[in-house]
Motif scaffolding. Structure first.
Motif, mmCIF file in Angstrom:
data_model
loop_
_atom_site.group_PDB
_atom_site.id
_atom_site.type_symbol
_atom_site.label_atom_id
_atom_site.label_comp_id
_atom_site.label_asym_id
_atom_site.label_seq_id
_atom_site.Cartn_x
_atom_site.Cartn_y
_atom_site.Cartn_z
ATOM 1 N N GLN A 16 0.826 -1.207 0.000
ATOM 2 C CA GLN A 16 0.000 0.000 0.000
ATOM 3 C C GLN A 16 0.866 1.266 0.000
ATOM 4 O OE1 GLN A 16 -3.246 -0.167 -0.568
ATOM 5 N NE2 GLN A 16 -2.904 -2.386 -0.656
ATOM 6 N N ILE A 17 1.937 1.219 0.781
ATOM 7 C CA ILE A 17 2.857 2.371 0.812
ATOM 8 C C ILE A 17 3.516 2.539 -0.555
ATOM 9 C CG2 ILE A 17 4.967 3.278 1.850
ATOM 10 C CD1 ILE A 17 4.204 1.796 4.423
ATOM 11 N N ALA A 18 3.913 1.418 -1.194
ATOM 12 C CA ALA A 18 4.564 1.472 -2.496
ATOM 13 C C ALA A 18 3.637 2.045 -3.565
ATOM 14 C CB ALA A 18 5.042 0.076 -2.897
ATOM 15 N N LYS A 19 2.346 1.700 -3.528
ATOM 16 C CA LYS A 19 1.390 2.237 -4.486
ATOM 17 C C LYS A 19 1.284 3.761 -4.360
ATOM 18 C CE LYS A 19 -1.599 -1.834 -5.043
ATOM 19 N NZ LYS A 19 -2.959 -2.394 -4.834
ATOM 20 N N ALA A 20 1.253 4.230 -3.126
ATOM 21 C CA ALA A 20 1.196 5.678 -2.911
ATOM 22 C C ALA A 20 2.451 6.363 -3.436
ATOM 23 C CB ALA A 20 1.012 5.970 -1.422
ATOM 24 N N PHE A 21 3.612 5.707 -3.281
ATOM 25 C CA PHE A 21 4.867 6.277 -3.769
ATOM 26 C C PHE A 21 4.875 6.350 -5.298
ATOM 27 C CE2 PHE A 21 9.204 5.419 -5.404
ATOM 28 C CZ PHE A 21 9.782 6.633 -5.058
ATOM 29 N N ARG A 78 16.453 4.878 -1.931
ATOM 30 C CA ARG A 78 16.671 6.008 -1.009
ATOM 31 C C ARG A 78 15.552 7.040 -1.155
ATOM 32 N NH1 ARG A 78 22.883 7.063 -2.571
ATOM 33 N NH2 ARG A 78 23.916 5.503 -1.251
ATOM 34 N N THR A 79 15.186 7.314 -2.425
ATOM 35 C CA THR A 79 14.115 8.280 -2.674
ATOM 36 C C THR A 79 12.809 7.810 -2.048
ATOM 37 O OG1 THR A 79 15.166 8.880 -4.763
ATOM 38 C CG2 THR A 79 12.886 9.568 -4.466
ATOM 39 N N PHE A 80 12.510 6.533 -2.219
ATOM 40 C CA PHE A 80 11.294 5.949 -1.629
ATOM 41 C C PHE A 80 11.328 6.055 -0.100
ATOM 42 C CE2 PHE A 80 9.792 1.821 0.245
ATOM 43 C CZ PHE A 80 8.433 2.126 0.229
ATOM 44 N N TYR A 81 12.468 5.718 0.480
ATOM 45 C CA TYR A 81 12.585 5.735 1.940
ATOM 46 C C TYR A 81 12.448 7.167 2.461
ATOM 47 C CZ TYR A 81 14.005 3.785 6.450
ATOM 48 O OH TYR A 81 14.016 3.350 7.757
ATOM 49 N N ARG A 82 13.094 8.113 1.780
ATOM 50 C CA ARG A 82 13.019 9.518 2.203
ATOM 51 C C ARG A 82 11.592 10.052 2.068
ATOM 52 N NH1 ARG A 82 16.477 13.962 2.964
ATOM 53 N NH2 ARG A 82 15.145 15.622 3.727
ATOM 54 N N TRP A 83 10.892 9.662 0.999
ATOM 55 C CA TRP A 83 9.501 10.090 0.800
ATOM 56 C C TRP A 83 8.624 9.603 1.956
ATOM 57 C CZ3 TRP A 83 5.353 6.699 0.144
ATOM 58 C CH2 TRP A 83 4.137 7.283 -0.211
ATOM 59 N N GLY A 88 6.140 10.814 7.725
ATOM 60 C CA GLY A 88 5.958 10.270 9.070
ATOM 61 C C GLY A 88 5.357 8.887 9.108
ATOM 62 N N MET A 89 5.578 8.075 8.100
ATOM 63 C CA MET A 89 5.002 6.733 8.064
ATOM 64 C C MET A 89 5.725 5.806 9.039
ATOM 65 S SD MET A 89 4.190 6.116 4.031
ATOM 66 C CE MET A 89 3.123 7.234 3.120
ATOM 67 N N SER A 90 4.979 4.924 9.641
ATOM 68 C CA SER A 90 5.541 3.988 10.606
ATOM 69 C C SER A 90 6.464 2.995 9.906
ATOM 70 C CB SER A 90 4.405 3.241 11.313
ATOM 71 O OG SER A 90 4.918 2.279 12.198
ATOM 72 N N GLY A 91 7.599 2.678 10.546
ATOM 73 C CA GLY A 91 8.558 1.732 9.982
ATOM 74 C C GLY A 91 9.724 2.386 9.281
ATOM 75 N N PHE A 92 9.756 3.735 9.242
ATOM 76 C CA PHE A 92 10.827 4.464 8.586
ATOM 77 C C PHE A 92 11.427 5.451 9.602
ATOM 78 C CE2 PHE A 92 7.806 3.106 5.426
ATOM 79 C CZ PHE A 92 8.592 2.637 4.376
ATOM 80 N N ASP A 93 12.756 5.426 9.745
ATOM 81 C CA ASP A 93 13.380 6.325 10.713
ATOM 82 C C ASP A 93 14.610 6.992 10.098
ATOM 83 O OD1 ASP A 93 15.997 4.741 11.721
ATOM 84 O OD2 ASP A 93 14.354 3.315 11.420
ATOM 85 N N LYS A 94 14.986 8.126 10.682
ATOM 86 C CA LYS A 94 16.053 8.957 10.125
ATOM 87 C C LYS A 94 17.407 8.260 10.187
ATOM 88 C CE LYS A 94 17.982 13.619 10.435
ATOM 89 N NZ LYS A 94 17.918 14.926 11.158
#
Length: 451
Positions: A16-21, A78-83, A88-94
């Motif tokens: 679902q996150i990938a579709k939004a990206f 990297r672009t996907f992760y930064r997006w 503020g999506m859960s599962g992604f941190d700085k």
């Protein structure tokens, strides 16, 4: 371009996150770029963490580090992760993102694989291409006219295939002034730039010949498919012509013109236009603007290649009989007699502080001021009609003396290899030599006819 989400064996939440990206990428980037961004998902689906989400920092960095040979995949991930992180999506941190940024890739220098000096059209190929463009096409063959327009437009403006595809009828404009003279403009869609959400369109002037073709084409398309038809280039059903069909049609036109370079289609014409502009001394910024580049990197590559091409033209092409025949037939207008020309049309100028006249006549209206330097530019202008017995040898000698002064100054400055005025003089001297040979042949033919 399609994405089969079922074939990606990924965590459902991640899907679902990938579709939004991908939706975000389609809005911000060109379609082909967004499609490439989605390809990183298939690489992720083949990894050991395909069904896991969220990931731990160690396993994610280890997985992405194994892609070092696939630089695009790392960049897009990297672009996907930064997006996702920015939203503020859960599962992604700085901290994980910073660790991903530290992964090294096998970086290529910009345009390292381009060999621009040999990717354009040879002189004889350009002549064949122009003959193909200028051929007469019957009014009933609208498909043939359409691809002739695509070829002609590719020669003049060198758009990418996606730009051909995106053109609308409303992008074509013309202005008619006194004496029924028309000026034509095409609002060419640019490829999407970073940060742009709407496709930018920039005005580009086109020749009257091309403008007349497009006018005829639009009238025929609207007659066939109705006044509400939007695309400029259409298929047999009136739908927008696909990028693939544009590429195939353009390739066919090039082959019919005798240009057999199957791996290069629209890019061949882009390289030819860019190199041609560089050979005429056009600044890198202007070349980048004409070609729609994001930076001047590619344009600087064209400019860098120019001195080598000038030397090749002088040493090889200048001694080639086919090149000489082409130069004689294309560089200037028809040869005329001095006695048949009114004094107001005669051309005069100064070369190397020496006044020179009696070389030919200009076909421009009498009170029109030519924007180019007389004599220097005349021998490469179709509006110039050389006198059969003109003082062309005097022009050649003056140019050679002036070129020698450029050589002396360049050697003193240590910049002989990149001396653009010298390269331009060499081309002009070749053109004058071709005109001399052409005038001699003209006079010999006239004597034979008299006998």
């Amino acid at each position: 371009m399609t994405i089969d989400w079922a074939e990606f064996h990924l965590n459902p939440e991640l899907i679902q996150i990938a579709k939004a990206f991908v939706a975000y990428a389609l809005e911000k980037y060109a379609p082909v770029t967004a499609f490439k961004a989605s390809s990183v998902l298939s690489r992720l689906a083949e990894s050991d963490i395909s069904s896991k989400f969220p990931w731990t920092r160690q396993e994610l960095v280890a997985t992405v580090s194994a892609w070092t040979k696939f630089r695009e995949s790392i960049i897009f991930f990297r672009t996907f992760y930064r997006w996702a992180l920015d939203r503020g999506m859960s599962g992604f941190d700085k901290e994980t993102y910073l660790a991903l940024k530290d992964i090294k890739t096998s970086r290529l220098e910009p345009y390292e694989r381009i060999f621009l000096s040999q990717s354009g059209l040879a002189l004889d190929e350009e002549v064949q291409l122009l003959k193909r463009i200028e051929r007469e096409i019957s009014s009933g063959c609208w498909k043939e006219l359409q691809f002739n327009i695509i070829l002609h437009l590719g020669f003049e403006l060198a758009p990418r295939s996606i730009q051909f595809h995106s053109l609308d009828i409303t992008d074509f404009e013309f202005v008619e002034i006194a004496d029924h003279e028309k000026y034509y403009t095409l609002w060419l869609p640019m490829a999407k730039k970073v940060g742009q959400r709407r496709v930018e369109r920039r005005p580009r002037k086109i020749t009257s010949r091309l403008g007349e073709k497009i006018s005829r084409h639009i009238a025929e398309v609207q007659r066939r498919f109705g006044l509400n038809c939007e695309p400029l280039f259409v298929n047999s059903r009136g739908k927008r012509l696909s990028v693939q069909l544009i590429g195939l049609g353009l390739k066919h036109e090039l082959l019919e013109a005798g240009v057999e370079k199957p791996n290069q289609v629209s890019m061949l014409l882009r390289h030819h236009l860019g190199q041609g502009l560089a050979d005429q001394g056009t600044p890198a910024g202007m070349i980048a603007e004409v070609l729609g580049h994001n930076s001047t990197v590619a344009a600087r590559a064209y400019v860098t290649a120019t001195p080598n091409i000038a030397r090749i033209k002088e040493k090889a092409l200048g001694k080639s009989p086919p090149y000489q025949r082409i130069m004689r037939s294309l560089l200037t207008g028809e040869i005329v007699q001095r006695r048949d020309t009114v004094a107001e049309r005669a051309i005069r100028g100064v070369i190397d502080t020496q006044y020179i006249g009696d070389i030919g006549a200009c076909a421009l209206p009498v009170h029109t001021h030519c924007p180019y330097n007389p004599v220097y530019a005349c021998y490469t202008c179709k509006k110039f009609h050389p006198f059969a017995d003109g003082r062309h040898e005097q022009v050649k000698e003056a140019l050679q003396r002036e070129a020698q002064r450029f050589i002396d100054m360049a050697e003193h400055a240590g910049d002989l290899a990149h001396n653009r005025p010298l390269a331009q003089h060499q081309v002009t001297i070749l053109a004058v030599s071709a005109t001399i040979a052409r005038c001699q042949q003209h006079m010999e033919d006239a004597e034979d006819d008299a006998v």
